[in-house]
Structure formats: structure tokens, C-alpha cells
Design an enzyme around this catalytic site. Structure first.
Site, PDB file in Angstrom:
ATOM      1  N   CYS A   1       0.812  -1.227   0.000  1.00  0.00           N
ATOM      2  CA  CYS A   1       0.000   0.000   0.000  1.00  0.00           C
ATOM      3  C   CYS A   1       0.839   1.267   0.000  1.00  0.00           C
ATOM      4  CB  CYS A   1      -0.930   0.010   1.204  1.00  0.00           C
ATOM      5  SG  CYS A   1      -1.985  -1.408   1.183  1.00  0.00           S
TER       6      CYS A   1
ATOM      7  N   HIS B   1      -3.773   6.939   1.592  1.00  0.00           N
ATOM      8  CA  HIS B   1      -4.026   5.598   1.062  1.00  0.00           C
ATOM      9  C   HIS B   1      -5.348   5.128   1.661  1.00  0.00           C
ATOM     10  CE1 HIS B   1      -4.071   1.404   0.405  1.00  0.00           C
ATOM     11  NE2 HIS B   1      -3.911   1.135   1.689  1.00  0.00           N
TER      12      HIS B   1
ATOM     13  N   ASN C   1     -10.210  -0.730  -1.069  1.00  0.00           N
ATOM     14  CA  ASN C   1      -8.762  -0.530  -0.946  1.00  0.00           C
ATOM     15  C   ASN C   1      -8.091  -1.059  -2.216  1.00  0.00           C
ATOM     16  OD1 ASN C   1      -6.030  -0.718  -0.368  1.00  0.00           O
ATOM     17  ND2 ASN C   1      -6.301  -1.574   1.680  1.00  0.00           N
TER      18      ASN C   1
HETATM   19  N1  ACO Z   1     -18.508  -9.206   7.965  1.00  0.00           N
HETATM   20  C1  ACO Z   1     -19.053  -9.463   9.169  1.00  0.00           C
HETATM   21  N2  ACO Z   1     -18.336  -9.712  10.264  1.00  0.00           N
HETATM   22  C2  ACO Z   1     -16.998  -9.694  10.144  1.00  0.00           C
HETATM   23  C3  ACO Z   1     -16.339  -9.444   8.923  1.00  0.00           C
HETATM   24  C4  ACO Z   1     -17.156  -9.187   7.799  1.00  0.00           C
HETATM   25  N3  ACO Z   1     -16.646  -8.930   6.598  1.00  0.00           N
HETATM   26  N4  ACO Z   1     -15.017  -9.487   9.117  1.00  0.00           N
HETATM   27  C5  ACO Z   1     -14.820  -9.771  10.413  1.00  0.00           C
HETATM   28  N5  ACO Z   1     -16.020  -9.910  11.035  1.00  0.00           N
HETATM   29  C6  ACO Z   1     -16.305 -10.210  12.434  1.00  0.00           C
HETATM   30  C7  ACO Z   1     -15.143 -10.845  13.148  1.00  0.00           C
HETATM   31  O1  ACO Z   1     -15.133 -12.244  12.887  1.00  0.00           O
HETATM   32  C8  ACO Z   1     -15.449 -10.526  14.587  1.00  0.00           C
HETATM   33  O2  ACO Z   1     -16.422 -11.441  15.048  1.00  0.00           O
HETATM   34  P1  ACO Z   1     -16.348 -11.996  16.580  1.00  0.00           P
HETATM   35  O3  ACO Z   1     -16.462 -10.764  17.437  1.00  0.00           O
HETATM   36  O4  ACO Z   1     -17.495 -12.914  16.636  1.00  0.00           O
HETATM   37  O5  ACO Z   1     -15.016 -12.648  16.687  1.00  0.00           O
HETATM   38  C9  ACO Z   1     -16.125  -9.141  14.503  1.00  0.00           C
HETATM   39  O6  ACO Z   1     -16.528  -8.989  13.146  1.00  0.00           O
HETATM   40  C10 ACO Z   1     -15.226  -8.000  14.895  1.00  0.00           C
HETATM   41  O7  ACO Z   1     -13.955  -8.196  14.286  1.00  0.00           O
HETATM   42  P2  ACO Z   1     -12.795  -7.147  14.424  1.00  0.00           P
HETATM   43  O8  ACO Z   1     -11.619  -7.675  13.673  1.00  0.00           O
HETATM   44  O9  ACO Z   1     -12.641  -6.763  15.842  1.00  0.00           O
HETATM   45  O10 ACO Z   1     -13.438  -5.902  13.642  1.00  0.00           O
HETATM   46  P3  ACO Z   1     -12.812  -4.511  13.414  1.00  0.00           P
HETATM   47  O11 ACO Z   1     -13.718  -3.474  13.900  1.00  0.00           O
HETATM   48  O12 ACO Z   1     -11.379  -4.475  13.839  1.00  0.00           O
HETATM   49  O13 ACO Z   1     -12.836  -4.408  11.829  1.00  0.00           O
HETATM   50  C11 ACO Z   1     -11.370  -4.637   9.966  1.00  0.00           C
HETATM   51  C12 ACO Z   1     -12.150  -5.368  11.044  1.00  0.00           C
HETATM   52  C13 ACO Z   1     -12.342  -3.874   9.101  1.00  0.00           C
HETATM   53  C14 ACO Z   1     -10.632  -5.669   9.136  1.00  0.00           C
HETATM   54  C15 ACO Z   1     -10.394  -3.655  10.657  1.00  0.00           C
HETATM   55  O14 ACO Z   1      -9.670  -4.328  11.640  1.00  0.00           O
HETATM   56  C16 ACO Z   1      -9.458  -3.013   9.681  1.00  0.00           C
HETATM   57  O15 ACO Z   1      -9.847  -2.298   8.804  1.00  0.00           O
HETATM   58  N6  ACO Z   1      -8.169  -3.238   9.879  1.00  0.00           N
HETATM   59  C17 ACO Z   1      -7.173  -2.682   9.005  1.00  0.00           C
HETATM   60  C18 ACO Z   1      -7.170  -3.508   7.779  1.00  0.00           C
HETATM   61  C19 ACO Z   1      -6.450  -2.817   6.694  1.00  0.00           C
HETATM   62  O16 ACO Z   1      -6.463  -1.615   6.583  1.00  0.00           O
HETATM   63  N7  ACO Z   1      -5.832  -3.604   5.874  1.00  0.00           N
HETATM   64  C20 ACO Z   1      -5.160  -3.134   4.758  1.00  0.00           C
HETATM   65  C21 ACO Z   1      -4.096  -2.117   5.105  1.00  0.00           C
HETATM   66  S1  ACO Z   1      -2.630  -2.461   4.412  1.00  0.00           S
HETATM   67  C22 ACO Z   1      -2.943  -2.659   2.840  1.00  0.00           C
HETATM   68  O17 ACO Z   1      -3.727  -1.897   2.326  1.00  0.00           O
HETATM   69  C23 ACO Z   1      -2.363  -3.831   2.134  1.00  0.00           C
END
Ligand code: ACO
Length: 336
Positions: free
Chosen positions: A113, A263, A293
Site C-alpha cells: 500500500c 491511502h 482498498n
Molecule cells: N462481515 C461481518 N463480520 C466480520 C467481517 C465481515 N466482513 N469481518 C470480520 N467480522 C467479524 C469478526 O469475525 C469478529 O467477530 P467476533 O467478534 O465474533 O469474533 C467481529 O466482526 C469484529 O472483528 P474485528 O476484527 O474486531 O473488527 P474490526 O472493527 O477491527 O474491523 C477490519 C475489522 C475492518 C478488518 C479492521 O480491523 C481493519 O480495517 N483493519 C485494518 C485492515 C487494513 O487496513 N488492511 C489493509 C491495510 S494495508 C494494505 O492496504 C495492504
């Protein structure tokens, strides 16, 4: 003193629009969850048979046209991607062949990224020292061919989209006009396992081997793996720190920034970073809503969309920041 400037930008996205509801028919997720947690409403997916270098071509052609030049004027190509056409040769080579630019040097930038910022820093350095005059910087990704669309892969699969962006970087002697004022880059490989795709593991002999069977890739190595919370926390910290570094290096405050093109990892990340740095919400570009993304493509795509909306105008001080797998992160200041 010779400086560099961005003299043209362009973007391209595949036609197929994939809405959150479409993903909810494949996995246990919902439009509400995706919008609340990420800000994303839809993204584009390329059809089977289309590769990263292919979607980069129309983006590059648009950037060249915008700069008022042709591919014959380009003397270096920097190609940033985490979804290369092949493991080797580099996608810069396959892209260059599609563009019909034999002999022009190409370099692949594999910084995920943050790839566009690493490419911009490289272009800026080459232009400043006079080695190359016209550098075509490309960021392009096809994520949708390498994601797990079952519920197991939902945390990653809902985030990413396909797309390409490009910028033309050329010299300028005008120290008061459009120019790249600074680029700051960072990396910390201790976090390599927080976001990775392990399908190719050269430590194994032969490399595609699982439980004694050659050619069998276990599911956990076939798809991207991500520790979302760790990525989120480091992204906010890294981008915030890199923006402070940029402001300090240029003797500016947040109030001097006219537009912030981060980004597009997650809208919550962009909002939090802007708030911590002191950039007001109306100066932040959020292309993630419509495109997800798009990794190395997201910053040039964000610039294109901002200009299309009339938000990016000549003379503006534009802050760029990125964070990604590696971890890698950085910031830049561009006078438009
Ligand atoms: N739909 C529904 N539920 C989901 C999904 C989905 N797509 N994905 C995860 N969940 C669930 C999880 O299983 C979890 O369930 P549980 O509580 O029963 O265990 C619940 O949602 C909460 O999960 P968290 O991981 O705590 O959710 P969070 O609020 O952190 O959001 C997310 C997850 C969106 C992935 C967030 O952590 C995020 O954006 N992180 C950064 C990711 C990122 O930016 N990656 C790319 C950057 S680097 C690059 O671009 C290569």
C-alpha cells in the site's frame, strides 16, 4: 535547483461493480457491517483472464495524455503492485511491452500500500539528480483473483478492490510552482506476518509442497492473512507520525494543508489520522467508498477523483500518506 513535479495523472477501474450486498450473498457479512467498519459501499472486480499490467495501460495512457506527452517521451517506468502478473519477470516488464516502449528501463516497487510513495520518492530522486527526465509511476492491483470469498476470508475480502492509477513525474526549475516538496518513507519487517500472502515460500524445497504433496497449497497459504486490529493500530500510528514528520520537515502546520489524500485502507483509519494531525474532515479524500482498498493504486486514484470533483486545484498543498503490509508507511507533500 532541479525539482520534480507531478505533471499528469490518470486512473482506470474495471467495469464490474460489486456492491456489499453482492458479497453478502457469498459469505456471512452485511452491507451494514462493511459500511460501519470500513466506509466501503462498492468496489470493482476485473474479469478472469485480465491481469494487473493490462488494467495499468489505460491509467498510464490517461496520465500521459494529461501531461500532454506520449509514451515515446518516457525514460523510466516505476511499477508498484502487490498483485504482480507473475512471480517473475516483474510487472514493469509486462506493462512496458503492452505500452510498446521497448528499451525503456523499468523497475518494480514491491511495497504494497505504500508502493506509490516509494515509487514517487524514487522518481523524485532520479529527476532531481537529472538521471531521468520523464518518469511514469504506476500503481495497479488485481486483488479479486486472489481472495477467499467464503466466510473464512471475509475480513480481507470485503476490503479490497481492483484498480489502477498513474502519475507522470517531470523536472521543474520553478521552486515556487507545482513540485514534490518532500517524501518520507519507513518500514518495519518485524510485522511481516500481520498482513501477507504466503503462497510462494522459497524456503520449501520444492516450494509448492504441503504434507509431502507437491503442488498442493494449504488454504491458509493460498489467501491473504491479516491481523486486522494490529494493522489498524499501526496504520493510524504510522500515518500520523509520517504526516507530523512531513509537516516538521516543511516548517508547516496542519492548517497549511489544503487537501489530504491518504491511502484508502479503511475510512475509519483515514478519519482518525486526519483528526490526530488536525486536518479538518472536509479536506480528506475518501475514494474507498466507491472503490475499496486498491493498495498501490489508491493514492493516484484519489488524486484523480479529487480533481474530477473540483477539490484538487493548482497551487494547493496536498498531503499524501500511506501504510501497508510489510509494514511499510510514509508521507509526501506535493504542491499541485
Ligand atoms: N462481515 C461481518 N463480520 C466480520 C467481517 C465481515 N466482513 N469481518 C470480520 N467480522 C467479524 C469478526 O469475525 C469478529 O467477530 P467476533 O467478534 O465474533 O469474533 C467481529 O466482526 C469484529 O472483528 P474485528 O476484527 O474486531 O473488527 P474490526 O472493527 O477491527 O474491523 C477490519 C475489522 C475492518 C478488518 C479492521 O480491523 C481493519 O480495517 N483493519 C485494518 C485492515 C487494513 O487496513 N488492511 C489493509 C491495510 S494495508 C494494505 O492496504 C495492504
Amino acid at each position: 535547483m532541479l525539482r520534480s513535479r507531478i505533471s499528469g495523472i490518470g486512473m482506470y477501474v474495471p467495469e464490474e461493480v460489486v456492491r456489499n450486498e453482492d458479497l453478502a450473498s457469498l459469505m456471512d457479512t452485511s452491507d451494514e457491517w462493511i459500511v460501519q467498519r470500513t466506509g466501503i459501499r462498492e468496489r470493482r472486480f476485473a474479469p478472469a483472464g485480465v491481469c494487473t499490467s493490462e488494467i495499468a495501460v489505460p491509467a498510464a495512457q490517461a496520465a500521459l495524455a494529461d501531461a500532454g506527452i506520449s509514451s515515446a517521451d518516457v525514460d523510466l517506468v516505476l511499477f508498484a503492485t502487490l498483485s504482480p502478473d507473475f512471480h517473475f519477470p516483474g510487472t514493469g516488464c509486462t506493462f512496458q511491452a503492452r505500452m510498446g516502449m521497448p528499451g525503456v528501463p523499468v523497475m518494480d516497487i514491491r511495497n504494497q500500500c505504500t508502493g506509490f510513495l516509494y515509487a514517487l520518492a524514487t522518481a523524485d530522486a532520479f529527476v532531481r539528480i537529472g538521471t531521468y527526465r520523464t518518469v511514469l509511476v504506476v500503481g495497479a492491483e488485481i486483488h479479486s483473483h486472489a481472495m477467499d470469498f467464503s466466510t473464512t476470508g471475509r475480513d480481507v475480502a470485503v476490503l479490497f478492490g481492483d484498480g489502477a492509477g498513474a502519475a507522470v513525474v517531470t523536472p521543474t526549475l520553478d521552486t515556487g510552482g507545482p513540485r514534490v516538496r518532500s517524501v518520507h518513507l519507513h518500514a518495519d519487517g518485524r510485522h511481516a506476518d500481520a498482513l501477507r500472502l504466503r503462497v510462494w515460500d522459497i524456503s520449501r524445497k520444492p516450494y509448492l509442497q504441503h504434507e509431502g504433496q507437491v503442488g498442493v497449497v494449504p488454504p491458509e497459504e493460498r489467501w491473504p492473512e491479516m491481523n486486522g486490529r494490529e494493522v489498524f493500530r499501526h496504520a493510524v500510528e504510522g500515518m500520523t507520525a509520517a504526516l507530523h514528520e512531513m509537516l516538521e520537515a516543511n516548517a508547516l502546520t496542519a492548517a497549511d494543508i489544503d487537501l489530504f489524500v491518504p491511502h484508502q485502507a479503511n475510512m475509519r483509519i483515514s478519519e482518525l489520522v486526519a483528526r490526530r494531525v488536525g486536518i479538518p474532515p472536509d479536506k480528506v479524500v475518501h475514494s474507498i467508498v466507491d472503490y475499496g482498498n486498491t493498495t498501490a493504486a489508491s493514492i493516484p486514484m484519489g488524486l484523480c477523483l479529487a480533481r474530477e470533483q473540483g477539490r484538487l486545484r493548482p497551487g494547493m498543498r496536498v498531503a499524501l500518506a500511506a501504510f501497508g503490509s510489510g509494514f511499510t508507511w510514509g508521507s509526501a507533500l506535493v504542491v499541485w
